[in-house]
Write a protein that holds these residues in place. Structure first.
Motif: not given
Length: 354
Positions: A38, A195-197
């Motif tokens: 990440r 992941t944040e998307f």
């Protein structure tokens, strides 16, 4: 770091037919790799090397992804192209010589490489013969499937628990789940840099699905960390409208980018992560980073695989093999004409392994 002994070059391409060699697999991964990946992906995507579609080029790019529109590279005819990218099967002895005494690591695309390209993406099923070939390779060499598809979807097609799976163009990497010397940790997710998307990807999926309802044959596939808008079954007269509709949706999402594939438009997070990054991440996780006694082999058929081919080219190690019937610009060293030939490369390695 690894118990996977380095095989001689001839071990690489009939490993399929050879029996499993106990005790020759790599040990567990170092911890916290998901966090590392990440962090590594925080930079913005390199638009020049990731096939991002620029304004005004969308329809041309869609046509270029169609084999019917494929043309030879500028200044080169088919024979010249084959001379630069010879058949991996015909030049197999040369591949073996280059890999001699090195640890081979196999990376395989799925669609168009392990399975034929079909009209319905949900029916892209690999043959049992191909599955046996891949299973045989994985008995002897670390083997990963690197696909633009959702990781779970690719696993449902391949059904081999001893492999590494890198879905969503490498944005979702998981280690083997089968109990063996091959795995790091059961069900271990190794890398998910985007992941944040997830919330915005889901939102865009709903909008694109609604938009595509008016275009016969269009299909939007949710690959978890990216989206695929398939236009293989869309009349060519509708391609321009499809492209404009996709772009209109993405205009409201500056953190997403649009890339091209084989009769597919890909919506991805604008992070510095692609199949090439996935290849480097797996090599590092296996303990092979910066080692000169490693020979990665990557087989793929699409524009998105070029990121991995370029990594190998820049490393000066291993080879990229492009599966194509048509000459095209590529950083791959060798070529194959169709998926059926692809199983011959691992198959020959196994025969030599015997």
């Amino acid at each position: 770091m690894t118990n996977h002994a380095a095989f001689a070059a001839e071990d690489a391409v009939t490993a399929v037919a050879a029996p499993a060699q106990p005790g020759r697999h790599f040990a567990s991964f170092p911890p916290r790799r998901a966090r590392d990946c990440r962090k590594a992906a925080l930079g913005r995507m390199d638009l020049a090397t990731s096939g991002v579609l620029m304004a005004g080029s969308l329809l041309d790019s869609m046509k270029a992804s169609s084999p019917r529109h494929a043309m030879s590279p500028a200044g080169a005819d088919h024979e010249e192209w084959i001379e630069k990218h010879p058949s991996a099967l015909e030049w197999f002895e040369g591949v073996l010589a280059a890999a001699e005494g090195k640890q081979i690591v196999m990376f395989l695309d799925y669609d168009g490489t392990l399975s034929p390209i079909v009209q319905d993406p949900d029916r892209a099923v690999m043959t049992e013969e191909m599955r046996d070939a891949v299973r045989g390779v994985a008995q002897h060499f670390p083997t990963a499937i690197v696909s633009g598809r959702c990781r779970d979807k690719v696993f449902s097609f391949v059904k081999l628990e001893e492999l590494y799976y890198a879905g969503s163009h490498g944005m979702d990497i998981k280690g083997p789940t089968k109990v063996s010397n091959h795995k790091a940790k059961a069900d271990e997710v190794l890398c998910q840099p985007a992941t944040e998307f997830l919330p915005v990807i889901q939102e865009v999926h709903e909008k694109l699905t609604a938009k595509m309802e008016s275009i016969p044959g269009a299909m939007v596939e949710n690959n978890k960390f990216c989206l695929s808008v398939h236009f293989r079954c869309v009349e060519e007269a509708e391609w321009d409208a499809l492209g404009r509709d996709v772009k209109a949706v993405l205009d409201d999402y500056p953190k997403l980018c649009l890339t091209k594939g084989r009769k597919v438009l890909e919506v991805r997070p604008s992070i510095e992560w692609n199949k090439g990054h996935a290849l480097k991440f797996l090599l590092k996780s296996l303990g092979y980073a910066e080692r000169v006694d490693v020979f990665p082999i990557y087989i793929g058929d699409d524009r998105t695989d070029e990121d991995a081919f370029k990594v190998l080219q820049n490393m000066g190690q291993g080879i990229g093999i492009l599966v194509t019937k048509f000459p095209k610009e590529t950083s791959a060293s060798y070529s194959l004409r169709e998926p059926a030939e692809g199983k011959g490369v691992p198959a020959q390695a196994g025969e030599e392994q015997r």
